[in-house]
Design a protein around this motif. Sequence first.
Motif, PDB file in Angstrom:
ATOM      1  N   ASP A 230       0.788  -1.234   0.000  1.00 48.48           N
ATOM      2  CA  ASP A 230       0.000   0.000   0.000  1.00 48.48           C
ATOM      3  C   ASP A 230       0.816   1.277   0.000  1.00 48.48           C
ATOM      4  O   ASP A 230       0.296   2.342   0.281  1.00 48.48           O
ATOM      5  N   GLY A 231       2.118   1.200  -0.261  1.00 47.05           N
ATOM      6  CA  GLY A 231       2.902   2.418  -0.420  1.00 47.05           C
ATOM      7  C   GLY A 231       3.426   3.049   0.852  1.00 47.05           C
ATOM      8  O   GLY A 231       4.162   4.034   0.796  1.00 47.05           O
ATOM      9  N   HIS A 232       3.065   2.518   2.033  1.00 43.56           N
ATOM     10  CA  HIS A 232       3.627   3.044   3.287  1.00 43.56           C
ATOM     11  C   HIS A 232       3.592   1.965   4.353  1.00 43.56           C
ATOM     12  O   HIS A 232       2.527   1.456   4.709  1.00 43.56           O
ATOM     13  N   ALA A 233       4.774   1.596   4.857  1.00 34.57           N
ATOM     14  CA  ALA A 233       4.872   0.590   5.912  1.00 34.57           C
ATOM     15  C   ALA A 233       6.236   0.737   6.576  1.00 34.57           C
ATOM     16  O   ALA A 233       7.120   1.432   6.074  1.00 34.57           O
ATOM     17  N   ASP A 234       6.378   0.067   7.724  1.00 36.16           N
ATOM     18  CA  ASP A 234       7.630   0.124   8.476  1.00 36.16           C
ATOM     19  C   ASP A 234       8.110  -1.269   8.825  1.00 36.16           C
ATOM     20  O   ASP A 234       7.324  -2.120   9.265  1.00 36.16           O
ATOM     21  N   LEU A 235       9.403  -1.481   8.648  1.00 41.09           N
ATOM     22  CA  LEU A 235      10.089  -2.672   9.134  1.00 41.09           C
ATOM     23  C   LEU A 235      11.186  -2.206  10.075  1.00 41.09           C
ATOM     24  O   LEU A 235      12.065  -1.429   9.683  1.00 41.09           O
ATOM     25  N   VAL A 236      11.119  -2.652  11.325  1.00 40.53           N
ATOM     26  CA  VAL A 236      12.117  -2.291  12.325  1.00 40.53           C
ATOM     27  C   VAL A 236      12.838  -3.563  12.764  1.00 40.53           C
ATOM     28  O   VAL A 236      12.204  -4.513  13.234  1.00 40.53           O
ATOM     29  N   ASN A 237      14.144  -3.578  12.609  1.00 39.00           N
ATOM     30  CA  ASN A 237      14.953  -4.709  13.049  1.00 39.00           C
ATOM     31  C   ASN A 237      15.777  -4.289  14.262  1.00 39.00           C
ATOM     32  O   ASN A 237      16.485  -3.272  14.222  1.00 39.00           O
ATOM     33  N   ILE A 238      15.660  -5.067  15.338  1.00 36.93           N
ATOM     34  CA  ILE A 238      16.457  -4.792  16.537  1.00 36.93           C
ATOM     35  C   ILE A 238      17.765  -5.567  16.433  1.00 36.93           C
ATOM     36  O   ILE A 238      17.799  -6.786  16.583  1.00 36.93           O
ATOM     37  N   SER A 239      18.831  -4.859  16.149  1.00 31.58           N
ATOM     38  CA  SER A 239      20.162  -5.442  16.054  1.00 31.58           C
ATOM     39  C   SER A 239      20.870  -5.255  17.399  1.00 31.58           C
ATOM     40  O   SER A 239      20.260  -5.471  18.445  1.00 31.58           O
ATOM     41  N   SER A 240      22.110  -4.840  17.396  1.00 36.91           N
ATOM     42  CA  SER A 240      22.870  -4.650  18.639  1.00 36.91           C
ATOM     43  C   SER A 240      24.120  -3.848  18.341  1.00 36.91           C
ATOM     44  O   SER A 240      24.661  -3.909  17.226  1.00 36.91           O
ATOM     45  N   ILE A 241      24.588  -3.108  19.341  1.00 42.33           N
ATOM     46  CA  ILE A 241      25.877  -2.446  19.223  1.00 42.33           C
ATOM     47  C   ILE A 241      26.977  -3.473  18.948  1.00 42.33           C
ATOM     48  O   ILE A 241      28.020  -3.171  18.370  1.00 42.33           O
ATOM     49  N   GLY A 242      26.703  -4.734  19.336  1.00 42.85           N
ATOM     50  CA  GLY A 242      27.642  -5.815  19.071  1.00 42.85           C
ATOM     51  C   GLY A 242      27.816  -6.131  17.600  1.00 42.85           C
ATOM     52  O   GLY A 242      28.707  -6.903  17.231  1.00 42.85           O
ATOM     53  N   ALA A 243      26.986  -5.529  16.732  1.00 45.35           N
ATOM     54  CA  ALA A 243      27.132  -5.730  15.295  1.00 45.35           C
ATOM     55  C   ALA A 243      28.435  -5.149  14.770  1.00 45.35           C
ATOM     56  O   ALA A 243      28.947  -5.616  13.748  1.00 45.35           O
ATOM     57  N   HIS A 244      28.967  -4.133  15.456  1.00 46.70           N
ATOM     58  CA  HIS A 244      30.214  -3.535  14.973  1.00 46.70           C
ATOM     59  C   HIS A 244      31.197  -3.179  16.080  1.00 46.70           C
ATOM     60  O   HIS A 244      32.210  -2.538  15.824  1.00 46.70           O
ATOM     61  N   GLU A 245      30.919  -3.609  17.311  1.00 41.93           N
ATOM     62  CA  GLU A 245      31.861  -3.464  18.411  1.00 41.93           C
ATOM     63  C   GLU A 245      32.199  -4.861  18.943  1.00 41.93           C
ATOM     64  O   GLU A 245      31.327  -5.721  19.033  1.00 41.93           O
ATOM     65  N   TYR A 246      33.453  -5.079  19.314  1.00 42.35           N
ATOM     66  CA  TYR A 246      33.849  -6.399  19.806  1.00 42.35           C
ATOM     67  C   TYR A 246      33.744  -6.453  21.321  1.00 42.35           C
ATOM     68  O   TYR A 246      34.208  -5.548  22.022  1.00 42.35           O
ATOM     69  N   PHE A 247      33.133  -7.518  21.805  1.00 40.83           N
ATOM     70  CA  PHE A 247      33.073  -7.789  23.238  1.00 40.83           C
ATOM     71  C   PHE A 247      33.487  -9.243  23.462  1.00 40.83           C
ATOM     72  O   PHE A 247      33.016 -10.140  22.748  1.00 40.83           O
ATOM     73  N   LYS A 248      34.346  -9.479  24.424  1.00 37.12           N
ATOM     74  CA  LYS A 248      34.888 -10.810  24.690  1.00 37.12           C
ATOM     75  C   LYS A 248      33.776 -11.843  24.848  1.00 37.12           C
ATOM     76  O   LYS A 248      32.816 -11.626  25.602  1.00 37.12           O
ATOM     77  N   ASP A 249      33.912 -12.951  24.138  1.00 36.47           N
ATOM     78  CA  ASP A 249      33.017 -14.107  24.184  1.00 36.47           C
ATOM     79  C   ASP A 249      31.676 -13.889  23.458  1.00 36.47           C
ATOM     80  O   ASP A 249      30.801 -14.752  23.508  1.00 36.47           O
ATOM     81  N   TYR A 250      31.529 -12.757  22.797  1.00 36.24           N
ATOM     82  CA  TYR A 250      30.274 -12.467  22.096  1.00 36.24           C
ATOM     83  C   TYR A 250      30.460 -12.502  20.570  1.00 36.24           C
ATOM     84  O   TYR A 250      29.675 -11.910  19.833  1.00 36.24           O
ATOM     85  N   ALA A 251      31.473 -13.229  20.100  1.00 37.30           N
ATOM     86  CA  ALA A 251      31.789 -13.189  18.669  1.00 37.30           C
ATOM     87  C   ALA A 251      30.636 -13.689  17.808  1.00 37.30           C
ATOM     88  O   ALA A 251      30.276 -13.060  16.800  1.00 37.30           O
ATOM     89  N   VAL A 252      30.044 -14.824  18.173  1.00 38.91           N
ATOM     90  CA  VAL A 252      28.986 -15.384  17.332  1.00 38.91           C
ATOM     91  C   VAL A 252      27.709 -14.560  17.462  1.00 38.91           C
ATOM     92  O   VAL A 252      27.037 -14.270  16.458  1.00 38.91           O
TER      93      VAL A 252
END
Length: 248
Positions: free
Chosen positions: A134-156
């Motif tokens: 219909d020409g107007h809609a929203d898709l919101v994806n909840i990602s994480s700061i972990g997508a581009h910051e490294y934190f020990k043991d959170y690699a996967v």
Amino acid sequence: MTYENLAGRTAVVTGAASGIGAAVATALADNGARVALLARRSDRIEELAATLNANGGQAIAVTADVTSDASVTGAAERIHSVFDRVDLVVNNAGVMIPEPIDTASTGNWQRMIDTNVTGVLRVLRAFTPDLTADGHADLVNISSIGAHEYFKDYAVYGATKAAVTYLSRSLRAELGPAGVRVTNIEPGLVRSELRDDITGDAAAFLDDWIAEAGILAAEDLADVVAYVTSRPAHVNLRQLVALPATQF
């Protein structure tokens, strides 16, 4: 805060049994949207739906597991039978299991991939025809700061969230011409049940980090979602990072 542009919208929120998902569903319903609550824990979403309806909202509880094709397909059919077309989807369901890469369970890797990545894709596939209709809609994806910051043991875990961030960027090009706004939100520390199953050294690390950096309430993230999806149709807030003011 009130966001008038959400009135009359029809939303699907995954992972709605607790934390960010429950808070997002509440914020959308409080602002006049019809909301389908998706989660595995039927008792939790049924209780939340009853509360939202008692408060004057419109909500339905739909038991669903985003790691199952059949479950997501069935959930979409149920939602369409009650609310018809969906024009707002919030992909929030997620799993976070910190483990050292050399000793981690491959089963836990698969669980994070199935939920955090393939689960997002299943929900997207189920509702893309609605979003583009219909020409107007929203898709919101909840990602994480972990997508581009490294934190020990959170690699996967971080890798799965990096996939969500990349997917969001690509989907803007694919779905944007049909009027679908795609917003990728990368939270930092947020109070949720993701913390509850973390034990040992990983739990101690997280507790120390929260004590130093602070933590957001789930309602803080919910307000961000309500804000971005209530902007005028020609405005897309495509990428947001939401952190406690003291997290760097």
